[in-house]
Motif scaffolding. Sequence first.
Motif, mmCIF file in Angstrom:
data_model
loop_
_atom_site.group_PDB
_atom_site.id
_atom_site.type_symbol
_atom_site.label_atom_id
_atom_site.label_comp_id
_atom_site.label_asym_id
_atom_site.label_seq_id
_atom_site.Cartn_x
_atom_site.Cartn_y
_atom_site.Cartn_z
ATOM 1 N N SER A 21 0.883 -1.171 0.000
ATOM 2 C CA SER A 21 0.000 0.000 0.000
ATOM 3 C C SER A 21 0.909 1.205 0.000
ATOM 4 N N ALA A 22 1.283 1.638 -1.186
ATOM 5 C CA ALA A 22 2.380 2.599 -1.342
ATOM 6 C C ALA A 22 2.396 3.655 -0.265
ATOM 7 N N HIS A 28 0.732 8.763 2.457
ATOM 8 C CA HIS A 28 -0.476 9.271 1.809
ATOM 9 C C HIS A 28 -0.966 10.546 2.500
ATOM 10 N N ASP A 63 -6.891 2.563 0.848
ATOM 11 C CA ASP A 63 -6.355 1.413 1.577
ATOM 12 C C ASP A 63 -7.347 0.899 2.621
ATOM 13 N N LYS A 66 -9.459 -1.924 1.609
ATOM 14 C CA LYS A 66 -8.923 -3.290 1.664
ATOM 15 C C LYS A 66 -9.430 -4.070 2.877
ATOM 16 N N HIS A 130 -4.126 0.378 -7.625
ATOM 17 C CA HIS A 130 -3.031 1.026 -6.882
ATOM 18 C C HIS A 130 -1.670 0.981 -7.579
ATOM 19 N N HIS A 187 -5.549 9.259 -3.171
ATOM 20 C CA HIS A 187 -4.696 8.099 -2.865
ATOM 21 C C HIS A 187 -3.835 7.662 -4.052
ATOM 22 N N ASP A 191 0.194 6.839 -4.814
ATOM 23 C CA ASP A 191 0.724 5.527 -5.234
ATOM 24 C C ASP A 191 1.578 5.643 -6.496
ATOM 25 N N HIS A 197 5.712 1.092 -7.204
ATOM 26 C CA HIS A 197 4.313 0.873 -7.583
ATOM 27 C C HIS A 197 4.130 1.031 -9.082
HETATM 28 ZN ZN LIG Z 1 -2.401 2.261 -2.581
#
Ligand SMILES: [Zn+2]
Length: 344
Positions: A21-22, A28, A63, A66, A130, A187, A191, A197
Amino acid sequence: MSKVVLVLSCVFGLLNPAAASAWGYQGHKVVGSIADQLLKPNAKQQVRQILGFDLRTAGPWADCVKSVARHDDGTFHYEVDPNHLEFEVPCTPFDSKEERARIVDYAKRNWFTCTYAPDGFERGCHNTFHFEDVAVQRNRFDRSFQGTSDHDAVAAIGAAIAVLTDQPVPPPFSIRDKKEALFMLAHFIGDLHQPLHVGSVYLDADGTLVDPDLAQRIDPATETTGGNAIQDQNVNLHQEWDDIPTDIGEVATRELLSDARALPASQGRIEDWPAAWASDSVLVSHDAFAGLNFRLIRTEPGNNTWSVAFVDHVEYLRRQDAIKRQQLAKGGARLAELLNAIWP
Ligand SMILES: [Zn+2]
């Protein structure tokens, strides 16, 4: 750090035990925080009105999605992992009934919309929004390259731009409204600036680079899924790049803001910006992968793991730190640039 196991290269049906999740949520937040401070009055007003959050708060939203799980009976639920309550930290602004319902609904609408192998649907197509996995041999992003798709990060950003500029949403995306589009942009633009990524290495059993674009399709045995399958001691290379320098904290620093303000403006039509930014990140990924040597350490069908050795580790860490700062500044600058262009 990431919150859940996810399928990084799920286009090919590969499950990877590592997470991605960058930038972790801190990164972020920093990207959003930079953008918040670079928004012009009209864009700032639109963001406040449509989104109801500042961009710093909104940054981790995708994120949080998720945490939505699909049950065997076909229903979708937001599930807090009792063993990882820390994952919820950036998601608490969205724990109202209404915001939770939006998150579940977004995950559900974007679950089966991509070209996964059957077992790849475990985590939903929204996970693919992402990232890219463009081979490090390339010098730019192009949709014809392996490791890209019509549901990758560039496409997701493009779809969100379409919604905010009153254009039809391109398939396969389902974006309910402008608020959702803003959550996505806050987001995914972050990323897109984490070099791992976008750029990826594909390796053979000797740890030698292979070029996936020379073949009709990617050999799953060569996939490192953005560095998730590359171990550096007990952390993987992708995670190392997700972590941001600790002195930055969770807000824009004066240095980052000044770098963001100094960034040259993006050229051409805003619709072309996501691909241009991805091209820039492909080039940055060349530096992120320079001076590394790989060795296969574990092999399972379609799920290999390599270790990494550094030609000069001290120099690598110095370069990594500088790249991270530069990319956070770019991410924040470009998020603001885009919104200022949409709402001049
Ligand atoms: Zn992400």
